[in-house]
Motif scaffolding. Structure first.
Motif, PDB file in Angstrom:
ATOM      1  N   LEU A  14      11.883   2.311   1.683  1.00 43.84           N
ATOM      2  CA  LEU A  14      10.520   2.415   2.191  1.00 43.84           C
ATOM      3  C   LEU A  14      10.247   1.284   3.194  1.00 43.84           C
ATOM      4  N   ALA A  15      10.671   0.066   2.849  1.00 40.43           N
ATOM      5  CA  ALA A  15      10.454  -1.091   3.729  1.00 40.43           C
ATOM      6  C   ALA A  15      11.128  -0.901   5.081  1.00 40.43           C
ATOM      7  N   ALA A  16      12.303  -0.293   5.069  1.00 39.98           N
ATOM      8  CA  ALA A  16      13.061  -0.114   6.309  1.00 39.98           C
ATOM      9  C   ALA A  16      12.522   1.013   7.176  1.00 39.98           C
ATOM     10  N   SER A  17      11.718   1.888   6.581  1.00 40.36           N
ATOM     11  CA  SER A  17      11.299   3.093   7.315  1.00 40.36           C
ATOM     12  C   SER A  17       9.806   3.150   7.633  1.00 40.36           C
ATOM     13  N   LEU A  18       9.059   2.112   7.296  1.00 42.13           N
ATOM     14  CA  LEU A  18       7.617   2.122   7.567  1.00 42.13           C
ATOM     15  C   LEU A  18       7.345   2.236   9.063  1.00 42.13           C
ATOM     16  N   ASP A  19       6.405   3.104   9.420  1.00 44.40           N
ATOM     17  CA  ASP A  19       5.974   3.256  10.813  1.00 44.40           C
ATOM     18  C   ASP A  19       4.723   2.396  10.993  1.00 44.40           C
ATOM     19  N   ILE A  20       4.879   1.247  11.659  1.00 43.33           N
ATOM     20  CA  ILE A  20       3.806   0.263  11.763  1.00 43.33           C
ATOM     21  C   ILE A  20       3.505  -0.048  13.225  1.00 43.33           C
ATOM     22  N   ALA A  30       0.550  -6.523  -2.333  1.00 49.05           N
ATOM     23  CA  ALA A  30       1.430  -7.256  -1.423  1.00 49.05           C
ATOM     24  C   ALA A  30       2.158  -8.376  -2.151  1.00 49.05           C
ATOM     25  N   SER A  31       1.439  -9.069  -3.034  1.00 46.23           N
ATOM     26  CA  SER A  31       2.048 -10.179  -3.770  1.00 46.23           C
ATOM     27  C   SER A  31       3.207  -9.702  -4.644  1.00 46.23           C
ATOM     28  N   LYS A  32       3.093  -8.485  -5.156  1.00 46.36           N
ATOM     29  CA  LYS A  32       4.152  -7.954  -6.014  1.00 46.36           C
ATOM     30  C   LYS A  32       5.450  -7.735  -5.238  1.00 46.36           C
ATOM     31  N   VAL A  33       5.326  -7.260  -4.013  1.00 46.59           N
ATOM     32  CA  VAL A  33       6.539  -6.973  -3.240  1.00 46.59           C
ATOM     33  C   VAL A  33       7.039  -8.209  -2.500  1.00 46.59           C
ATOM     34  N   ALA A  34       6.149  -9.157  -2.179  1.00 47.05           N
ATOM     35  CA  ALA A  34       6.540 -10.317  -1.367  1.00 47.05           C
ATOM     36  C   ALA A  34       7.454 -11.283  -2.101  1.00 47.05           C
ATOM     37  N   VAL A  35       7.458 -11.229  -3.431  1.00 49.86           N
ATOM     38  CA  VAL A  35       8.296 -12.169  -4.196  1.00 49.86           C
ATOM     39  C   VAL A  35       9.686 -11.613  -4.488  1.00 49.86           C
ATOM     40  N   ILE A  36       9.979 -10.403  -4.034  1.00 55.95           N
ATOM     41  CA  ILE A  36      11.279  -9.783  -4.300  1.00 55.95           C
ATOM     42  C   ILE A  36      12.213 -10.054  -3.122  1.00 55.95           C
ATOM     43  N   PRO A  37      13.266 -10.857  -3.313  1.00 59.01           N
ATOM     44  CA  PRO A  37      14.134 -11.255  -2.195  1.00 59.01           C
ATOM     45  C   PRO A  37      14.682 -10.094  -1.378  1.00 59.01           C
ATOM     46  N   SER A  38      15.098  -9.019  -2.031  1.00 63.57           N
ATOM     47  CA  SER A  38      15.705  -7.914  -1.283  1.00 63.57           C
ATOM     48  C   SER A  38      14.691  -7.213  -0.379  1.00 63.57           C
ATOM     49  N   LEU A  39      13.417  -7.211  -0.780  1.00 63.38           N
ATOM     50  CA  LEU A  39      12.394  -6.603   0.070  1.00 63.38           C
ATOM     51  C   LEU A  39      12.040  -7.528   1.231  1.00 63.38           C
ATOM     52  N   ARG A  40      12.052  -8.830   0.985  1.00 63.59           N
ATOM     53  CA  ARG A  40      11.838  -9.781   2.076  1.00 63.59           C
ATOM     54  C   ARG A  40      12.959  -9.633   3.112  1.00 63.59           C
ATOM     55  N   LEU A  90       0.832  -1.208   0.000  1.00 59.90           N
ATOM     56  CA  LEU A  90       0.000   0.000   0.000  1.00 59.90           C
ATOM     57  C   LEU A  90       0.865   1.256   0.000  1.00 59.90           C
ATOM     58  N   ALA A  91       1.885   1.268   0.854  1.00 64.43           N
ATOM     59  CA  ALA A  91       2.762   2.439   0.916  1.00 64.43           C
ATOM     60  C   ALA A  91       3.492   2.645  -0.408  1.00 64.43           C
ATOM     61  N   ALA A  92       3.906   1.541  -1.033  1.00 61.91           N
ATOM     62  CA  ALA A  92       4.595   1.644  -2.331  1.00 61.91           C
ATOM     63  C   ALA A  92       3.646   2.167  -3.400  1.00 61.91           C
ATOM     64  N   HIS A  93       2.397   1.714  -3.355  1.00 57.59           N
ATOM     65  CA  HIS A  93       1.388   2.200  -4.300  1.00 57.59           C
ATOM     66  C   HIS A  93       1.167   3.697  -4.112  1.00 57.59           C
ATOM     67  N   ARG A  94       1.036   4.111  -2.866  1.00 56.69           N
ATOM     68  CA  ARG A  94       0.818   5.536  -2.577  1.00 56.69           C
ATOM     69  C   ARG A  94       1.995   6.387  -3.034  1.00 56.69           C
ATOM     70  N   ALA A  95       3.203   5.803  -2.978  1.00 59.68           N
ATOM     71  CA  ALA A  95       4.401   6.536  -3.397  1.00 59.68           C
ATOM     72  C   ALA A  95       4.706   6.322  -4.883  1.00 59.68           C
ATOM     73  N   ASN A  96       3.775   5.648  -5.590  1.00 59.53           N
ATOM     74  CA  ASN A  96       3.917   5.385  -7.029  1.00 59.53           C
ATOM     75  C   ASN A  96       5.191   4.597  -7.345  1.00 59.53           C
ATOM     76  N   LEU A  97       5.482   3.586  -6.482  1.00 60.42           N
ATOM     77  CA  LEU A  97       6.697   2.798  -6.658  1.00 60.42           C
ATOM     78  C   LEU A  97       6.433   1.390  -7.195  1.00 60.42           C
ATOM     79  N   LEU A  98       5.189   1.114  -7.616  1.00 55.37           N
ATOM     80  CA  LEU A  98       4.889  -0.215  -8.150  1.00 55.37           C
ATOM     81  C   LEU A  98       4.842  -0.241  -9.672  1.00 55.37           C
TER      82      LEU A  98
END
Length: 225
Positions: free
Chosen positions: A63-69, A101-111, A43-51
């Motif tokens: 973005l993954a390292a800085s999310l406030d969750i 979520a499926s788009k980002v979950a398959v990328i090893p560096s994001l995992r 969702l955050a990546a979509h909002r930042a137009n990063l998909l």
């Protein structure tokens, strides 16, 4: 590991999220919905137009390292999920965000970027971690590991009921096809495929109520303390 960790893995719609929240309340533990992390990142990546293709991996990793969750386990209303202080509990459960979520979950560096974030949720007095690779990859040393599954038909029916309860007009054929595709993707991916840990308690909840499963899980977890 000094902190007691309970892992609950399984396919989408198996009831693991509901049961994980109930266990967190029962034991007074912290809660991690790892699947929500990928939805939140999507969702955050979509909002930042990063998909958009080609993906900007360095920007996504930052973005993954800085999310406030925050996951806030509530007494009677499930778990509230905050992204940068905003309640996105219902929004991230939509099929649209699931696809993100499926788009980002398959990328090893994001995992990998989210891996340490997940480990950091293990704080005293304990943690209930819900996901697909909690017992196999993120917390392999956890003393209590659970793998919860159910038939795809039962899971589709539950998902339709959940969405209708949120006021969404859901069609079971579409949900069934989506779950089948998601199962295939999760089980066949090269990075952390969905499967039970070798020492996990495996439960098929297709014909069991939430309360029946919960009692079985509490008995199992108490035996591990």
């Amino acid at each position: 590991m000094s902190v007691f960790v309970i892992t609950i893995d399984g396919p989408s719609g198996s009831g693991k999220g509901t049961l994980a929240g109930k266990l967190a309340r029962h034991y007074g533990y912290h809660f991690l919905d790892s699947g929500a992390l990928y939805r939140l990142l999507g969702l955050a990546a979509h909002r930042a137009n990063l998909l958009q293709e080609p993906l900007n991996l360095s920007a996504l990793e930052h973005l993954a390292a800085s999310l406030d969750i925050q996951f806030i386990v509530q007494d009677n209303q499930g778990t509230q999920i905050l992204l940068n202080g905003q309640d996105v509990t219902d929004q991230i459960r939509t099929e649209e965000v699931g696809s993100m979520a499926s788009k980002v979950a398959v990328i090893p560096s994001l995992r990998e970027a989210l891996f340490k974030r997940q480990r950091d949720f293990a704080r005293a007095p304990g943690l209930v971690a819900d996901g697909r690779d909690m017992g196999t990859v993120v917390f392999p040393e956890a003393p209590a590991k659970i793998y919860l599954t159910a038939s795809v038909e039962a899971r589709a029916a539950r998902r339709v009921k959940q969405l209708q309860g949120m006021g969404v007009d859901a069609k079971i054929d579409a949900i069934l096809a989506d779950l089948q595709a998601r199962d295939k993707r999760d089980m066949e991916r090269t990075v952390a495929p969905l499967k039970p840990a070798h020492d996990a308690l495996v439960i098929d909840s297709s014909d069991l109520s939430i309360d029946q499963v919960l009692k079985t899980l509490i008995d199992y977890i108490d035996s591990k303390h």
